[in-house]
Design a protein around this motif. Structure first.
Motif, short mmCIF file in Angstrom:
data_model
loop_
_atom_site.label_atom_id
_atom_site.label_comp_id
_atom_site.label_asym_id
_atom_site.label_seq_id
_atom_site.Cartn_x
_atom_site.Cartn_y
_atom_site.Cartn_z
N GLN A 257 17.95 11.52 -18.31
CA GLN A 257 17.66 11.70 -19.67
C GLN A 257 16.88 12.86 -20.10
OE1 GLN A 257 17.16 7.56 -21.06
NE2 GLN A 257 14.95 7.94 -20.77
N ARG A 258 15.88 13.31 -19.29
CA ARG A 258 14.83 14.29 -19.57
C ARG A 258 13.82 13.81 -20.62
NH1 ARG A 258 16.80 16.18 -15.58
NH2 ARG A 258 17.08 18.26 -15.03
N TRP A 259 13.41 12.51 -20.45
CA TRP A 259 12.70 11.89 -21.43
C TRP A 259 12.02 10.56 -21.05
CZ3 TRP A 259 10.55 7.70 -23.94
CH2 TRP A 259 9.92 7.85 -25.04
N GLY A 260 10.70 10.54 -20.72
CA GLY A 260 10.19 9.17 -20.05
C GLY A 260 8.78 9.02 -20.67
N ARG A 261 8.27 7.82 -20.70
CA ARG A 261 6.83 7.65 -20.82
C ARG A 261 6.24 6.63 -19.77
NH1 ARG A 261 7.01 11.54 -23.78
NH2 ARG A 261 6.81 11.53 -25.80
N ILE A 262 5.32 6.91 -18.83
CA ILE A 262 4.80 6.19 -17.93
C ILE A 262 3.50 5.95 -18.21
CG2 ILE A 262 4.20 5.73 -15.39
CD1 ILE A 262 6.55 7.54 -14.73
N ILE A 263 2.99 4.82 -18.24
CA ILE A 263 1.47 4.39 -18.62
C ILE A 263 0.92 3.49 -17.42
CG2 ILE A 263 -0.31 3.04 -20.12
CD1 ILE A 263 1.92 3.83 -22.48
N ASN A 264 0.03 3.87 -16.93
CA ASN A 264 -0.46 2.94 -15.77
C ASN A 264 -1.88 2.23 -16.16
OD1 ASN A 264 1.32 3.73 -13.66
ND2 ASN A 264 0.35 5.75 -13.28
N ILE A 265 -2.04 0.95 -16.06
CA ILE A 265 -3.01 0.49 -16.50
C ILE A 265 -4.35 0.34 -15.36
CG2 ILE A 265 -4.34 -1.70 -17.44
CD1 ILE A 265 -2.13 -0.22 -19.33
N SER A 266 -5.00 1.13 -15.26
CA SER A 266 -6.12 1.35 -14.29
C SER A 266 -7.24 0.43 -14.77
CB SER A 266 -6.63 2.73 -14.06
OG SER A 266 -7.66 2.59 -13.04
N SER A 267 -8.55 0.90 -14.57
CA SER A 267 -9.65 -0.02 -14.99
C SER A 267 -10.95 1.05 -14.79
CB SER A 267 -9.95 -1.20 -13.93
OG SER A 267 -11.01 -1.59 -14.12
N LEU A 268 -12.06 0.44 -15.48
CA LEU A 268 -13.35 1.24 -15.44
C LEU A 268 -13.67 1.15 -13.88
CD1 LEU A 268 -15.00 2.63 -17.43
CD2 LEU A 268 -16.54 0.50 -17.61
N ALA A 269 -13.16 0.11 -13.24
CA ALA A 269 -13.38 -0.16 -11.85
C ALA A 269 -12.96 0.86 -10.94
CB ALA A 269 -12.88 -1.40 -11.27
N GLY A 270 -11.84 1.70 -11.36
CA GLY A 270 -11.40 2.56 -10.73
C GLY A 270 -11.94 4.07 -10.99
N ILE A 271 -12.97 4.10 -11.92
CA ILE A 271 -13.87 5.16 -12.19
C ILE A 271 -15.09 5.43 -11.61
CG2 ILE A 271 -14.82 6.83 -13.97
CD1 ILE A 271 -12.43 5.96 -15.85
N TYR A 272 -15.75 4.04 -11.68
CA TYR A 272 -17.30 3.98 -11.25
C TYR A 272 -17.30 2.89 -10.30
CZ TYR A 272 -18.27 6.18 -15.73
OH TYR A 272 -18.24 7.08 -16.76
N GLY A 273 -16.21 2.03 -9.98
CA GLY A 273 -16.61 0.80 -9.01
C GLY A 273 -17.21 -0.26 -9.51
N ILE A 274 -16.84 -1.36 -9.36
CA ILE A 274 -17.64 -2.51 -9.71
C ILE A 274 -17.94 -3.60 -8.76
CG2 ILE A 274 -17.35 -4.74 -11.58
CD1 ILE A 274 -15.87 -3.06 -13.28
N LYS A 275 -19.31 -3.94 -8.79
CA LYS A 275 -19.79 -4.58 -7.75
C LYS A 275 -18.93 -6.06 -7.53
CE LYS A 275 -24.52 -6.42 -6.38
NZ LYS A 275 -25.71 -6.89 -6.72
N TYR A 276 -18.70 -6.30 -6.00
CA TYR A 276 -17.88 -7.49 -5.56
C TYR A 276 -16.45 -7.22 -5.86
CZ TYR A 276 -22.26 -9.68 -5.86
OH TYR A 276 -23.76 -9.91 -5.62
N LEU A 277 -15.81 -6.02 -6.25
CA LEU A 277 -14.73 -5.78 -6.50
C LEU A 277 -13.99 -4.53 -5.67
CD1 LEU A 277 -14.04 -6.49 -10.49
CD2 LEU A 277 -12.98 -8.03 -8.56
N SER A 278 -14.35 -4.54 -4.38
CA SER A 278 -14.03 -3.19 -3.57
C SER A 278 -12.82 -3.04 -3.48
CB SER A 278 -14.71 -3.39 -2.22
OG SER A 278 -14.39 -4.65 -1.48
N ALA A 279 -11.81 -3.93 -3.15
CA ALA A 279 -10.30 -3.65 -3.07
C ALA A 279 -9.73 -3.21 -4.17
CB ALA A 279 -9.66 -4.86 -2.42
#
Ligand SMILES: NC(=O)c1ccc[n+]([C@@H]2O[C@H](COP(=O)([O-])OP(=O)(O)OC[C@H]3O[C@@H](n4cnc5c(N)ncnc54)[C@H](OP(=O)(O)O)[C@@H]3O)[C@@H](O)[C@H]2O)c1
Length: 266
Positions: A133-155
């Motif tokens: 249909q030549r129209w779409g919106r995709i939003i992925n919910i990432s996290s601050l963890a994916g930018i900086y890394g958060i202690k105890y959340l490696s995976a």
């Protein structure tokens, strides 16, 4: 907003938390909803009722988005009901707080499967409608963890970094079909998942009042993010005036990334 009356959105992990807030916000805009949950049918049904009260139409489909075969069924059921999917929010994720040294292979794989592989599976199944249909919106919910890394959340941090990279590549590859792809990277949000991190710090790591300390020293606003604030940004990203916003990462983090400027008190 009449132009949204025929739009259909699939939001993974939308029985509660951030996914639910996005679903309810979209419902108030007149968007039809496909809710998804993994286990808690009662909460999904409650969210369905709230969406109907907000004046929109919705169905809820049980599916573990970490399983490709189940995702195929989810998308088939959604298409059988609404005929197409215009908007996709890849929201479901799993974060298990633990130190890297105590992480086993099974826990690592499970977190990557739910938090990263699911984005590939669901997008792969849904994107053909948007291309046609030549129209779409995709939003992925990432996290601050994916930018900086958060202690105890490696995976979880590794998965969320992957979600950001996937967002940028998809934005580049899908723009020719008038599909935008963006990510939202929240800091800590007032949901079961957000609050569980501080409980783990307290119970397993012996840290006293971790939430209070986090708010005092690691945020500017001294408050956790609300699910509704994430939903507000999501609604902006699907609006008609967002057609040139793509490949971007929107941070909503109570000012955590600037909290280094906060004076540390004794
Ligand atoms: N909360 C935070 O502080 C925070 C911060 C940054 C980013 N995020 C991200 O925001 C998103 C939503 O988080 P949240 O805090 O709202 O989480 P939440 O309160 O734990 O809610 C999780 C939702 O996802 C569903 N779900 C979990 N695993 C699933 C699976 N394998 N298949 C399908 N559905 C599944 C749950 O369904 P059931 O009810 O059936 O279990 C529920 O609807 C996630 O991507 C998370 O990483 C959260």
């Amino acid at each position: 907003m009449a132009e949204w009356k025929n739009k259909v959105a699939l939001i993974t992990g939308s029985s509660r938390g951030i996914g639910k807030a996005i679903a309810i916000k979209f419902a108030t805009m007149g968007i039809k909803l496909i809710l998804n949950y993994r286990k808690r049918e009662e909460e999904a049904n409650k969210t369905l009722e709230e969406i109907k009260s907000a004046g929109s139409e919705a169905i809820a489909i049980k599916c573990n988005v970490a399983k490709y075969e189940e995702v195929k069924q989810l998308v088939k059921q959604a298409r059988d009901h609404f005929g197409k999917i215009d908007i996709l929010v890849n929201n479901a994720a799993l974060g298990i707080a633990n130190s890297f040294l105590e992480m086993d292979v099974e826990s690592w794989q499970k977190q990557i499967e739910v938090s990263l592989n699911s984005c590939f599976y669901v997008t792969k199944e849904v994107v053909s409608d948007m291309i046609n249909q030549r129209w779409g919106r995709i939003i992925n919910i990432s996290s601050l963890a994916g930018i900086y890394g958060i202690k105890y959340l490696s995976a979880y941090s590794a998965a969320k970094a992957g979600v950001i990279a996937l967002t940028k590549v998809l934005a580049a590859e899908l723009s020719q079909y008038n599909i935008t792809v963006n990510a939202i990277a929240p800091g800590f949000v007032e949901t079961e998942m957000g609050l569980s991190y501080f409980k783990v710090l307290e119970l397993m790591k012996g840290i006293k009042n971790p939430l209070e300390k986090f708010l005092k020293y690691s945020t500017l606003t001294k408050k956790l993010v609300k699910s509704e604030e994430v939903a507000e940004v999501a609604s902006m990203l699907v609006s008609p005036l967002a057609e040139n916003i793509t490949g971007q990462i929107f941070i909503i983090d109570s000012g955590s990334t600037l909290s280094i400027l906060e004076p540390v008190e004794n």
